[in-house]
Design a protein around this motif. Structure first.
Motif, PDB file in Angstrom:
ATOM      1  N   ILE B  38      56.392  37.068  53.667  1.00 40.92           N
ATOM      2  CA  ILE B  38      55.116  36.557  53.142  1.00 40.92           C
ATOM      3  C   ILE B  38      55.262  35.049  52.937  1.00 40.92           C
ATOM      4  O   ILE B  38      56.201  34.604  52.266  1.00 40.92           O
ATOM      5  N   VAL B  39      54.335  34.298  53.514  1.00 41.53           N
ATOM      6  CA  VAL B  39      54.292  32.851  53.297  1.00 41.53           C
ATOM      7  C   VAL B  39      53.090  32.561  52.392  1.00 41.53           C
ATOM      8  O   VAL B  39      51.950  32.830  52.758  1.00 41.53           O
ATOM      9  N   LEU B  40      53.395  32.055  51.205  1.00 39.80           N
ATOM     10  CA  LEU B  40      52.344  31.781  50.216  1.00 39.80           C
ATOM     11  C   LEU B  40      51.979  30.302  50.250  1.00 39.80           C
ATOM     12  O   LEU B  40      52.861  29.453  50.360  1.00 39.80           O
ATOM     13  N   MET B  41      50.700  30.006  50.124  1.00 41.34           N
ATOM     14  CA  MET B  41      50.272  28.607  50.011  1.00 41.34           C
ATOM     15  C   MET B  41      49.278  28.469  48.860  1.00 41.34           C
ATOM     16  O   MET B  41      48.466  29.356  48.604  1.00 41.34           O
ATOM     17  N   ALA B  42      49.362  27.333  48.197  1.00 44.83           N
ATOM     18  CA  ALA B  42      48.417  26.946  47.144  1.00 44.83           C
ATOM     19  C   ALA B  42      48.860  25.558  46.701  1.00 44.83           C
ATOM     20  O   ALA B  42      49.847  25.035  47.220  1.00 44.83           O
ATOM     21  N   ARG B  43      48.135  24.965  45.757  1.00 47.42           N
ATOM     22  CA  ARG B  43      48.552  23.659  45.293  1.00 47.42           C
ATOM     23  C   ARG B  43      49.616  23.765  44.206  1.00 47.42           C
ATOM     24  O   ARG B  43      50.573  23.021  44.176  1.00 47.42           O
ATOM     25  N   ASP B  44      49.443  24.761  43.326  1.00 47.21           N
ATOM     26  CA  ASP B  44      50.248  24.861  42.107  1.00 47.21           C
ATOM     27  C   ASP B  44      51.603  25.537  42.362  1.00 47.21           C
ATOM     28  O   ASP B  44      51.699  26.754  42.525  1.00 47.21           O
ATOM     29  N   THR B  45      52.656  24.733  42.362  1.00 50.77           N
ATOM     30  CA  THR B  45      53.998  25.240  42.670  1.00 50.77           C
ATOM     31  C   THR B  45      54.486  26.271  41.648  1.00 50.77           C
ATOM     32  O   THR B  45      55.116  27.269  42.017  1.00 50.77           O
ATOM     33  N   ASN B  46      54.181  26.045  40.382  1.00 49.54           N
ATOM     34  CA  ASN B  46      54.617  27.001  39.362  1.00 49.54           C
ATOM     35  C   ASN B  46      53.989  28.375  39.590  1.00 49.54           C
ATOM     36  O   ASN B  46      54.653  29.409  39.472  1.00 49.54           O
TER      37      ASN B  46
END
Lengths: 259, 259
Positions: B38-46
């Motif tokens: 699974i490759v997750l993307m979003a802005r918030d690293t936490n």
């Protein structure tokens, strides 16, 4: 004469230098009562001048003005300057017709529509300038007594996907949704999305020559398709009648081929 | 286990740091067979780190990677770098889920949506980044044997206008039309627009607090509305089952509340 068209009217019409826009200007011009005004916008000044002549040949009692506008670079200030000289107290009907539009980059199938700048360019002309002019129109013409009517020239492709013209489908779908929200938020406005049917415009020719999909190219030039082609005068006449009859729900859509 | 989920799968999921995206990652993670990724993307690293932990707690046999991405400033090159290390020969199913999205500037009713820059900002996140990532996904994962499935997280408001959230309605409508064209042009792709129903996300809370329309604010917080609220786990479970059952036509839409 019908009640809708019997009022002193101020018409603002985009994409008025050729095709459907030019014909619409003439057809509407024929109906307008004296002291009415048509404000034409498009990029091509020669085309606008020709449209003005065509309108005034049919009806010399109305004022026709035109402005060369680059909708790829339009903004509220630009539209405010255009409407600023209009004396809004003179009119009983304000009619804004968004006819300007483009088919988009035909080199890109949907899988290749991956350039934000290309997208922005398309949407500047086909969506943002439309919402921008609408906003200025609503601010400027804000009388309690005059009617405000907005016509969004759309397409069957705003509700049905079509191969090889992804930008066009998305642009028309987004415009229709914008006007549906606007209608819901402003029940006193009279808003129609009108789909003129397949008319032999420059855009039609462009798709028939340059679509990346061979079947689309063939379809657009096939003998079978010819029976569906709509004459530009017929579709403009139909729109004029639909407005007169008020045979639609505000925010809704009517297609030339609807029963 | 169902045929759909029983294959070595590479999932790419946007908006994965919270809400529906986070829950989807967990629900899908539970089903994936070993050697899946699974490759997750979003802005918030936490948030992404937390999602990764949640997924691996349920299933330690799969690889979870994440990338902080600013979808307001994304482009093809950025996404190419993210997918570049993936060995596409390893997988039998490639699943791209576009969940990232925003509600837009709630200060603007439709009549005030007159700023091309504000529009571009909205569309960069909600449409252009989506088409861009889709394009990169299709170029990279181009096997004759593996299935390619794309899920577009949409909303009822992509087909029904709603007061005070004009950007959102237009953004969702435009995304759905894009995927309908993509599906038509690429019959071998498996494309679904899924509307998760009203889930109590940050976006929901934002509208209920900040909508310019008082009736909308009241509606979103009313006791009556509570009966329609969907639990995030339920809607994610439903999507996972819909994919497994293949109970839709490619390019089409399914709403949580559809029968």
């Amino acid at each position: 004469m019908n009640e809708f068209w019997s009022r002193r009217t101020c018409v603002i019409l985009t994409g008025a230098s050729k095709g459907i826009g030019q014909c619409l200007a003439v057809e509407i011009g024929k109906l307008l009562v004296p002291e009415s005004t048509i404000v034409l916008m498009a990029r091509d000044t020669n085309g606008l001048e020709k449209t003005k002549e065509m309108v005034n040949k049919e009806n010399s009692d109305i004022l026709v003005e035109y402005y060369s506008v680059d909708f790829y670079n339009s903004n509220a200030t630009m539209f405010e300057k255009i409407v600023e000289p209009i004396d809004s107290t003179k009119y009983e009907l304000f009619l804004l017709i968004h006819n300007a539009g483009s088919v988009g980059n035909l080199d890109h199938l949907a899988a290749d529509m991956n350039d934000p700048d290309e997208w922005n360019k398309y949407m500047l002309l086909n969506l943002y300038s439309v919402t921008c002019l609408t906003s200025v129109f609503l601010s400027k013409f804000n009388s309690d007594t005059a009617e405000r009517c907005i016509v969004n020239i759309t397409s069957l492709l705003g509700i049905e996907p079509f191969k090889s013209v992804g930008y066009y489908c998305v642009g028309k779908a987004s415009r229709e949704m914008f006007f549906r929200v606007l209608a819901l938020e402003n029940p006193t406005l009279n808003i129609l999305s009108y789909s003129p049917g397949p008319v032999l415009t420059d855009m039609y020719t462009n798709i028939s020559l340059n679509s990346k999909d061979e079947v689309v190219r063939e379809q657009f030039t096939s003998g079978q398709q010819k029976q569906y082609i709509v004459k530009v005068e017929d579709t403009c006449q139909k729109l004029v009648n639909i407005l007169a009859m008020r045979s639609y729900k505000t925010g809704g859509r009517v297609d030339y081929y609807d029963k």
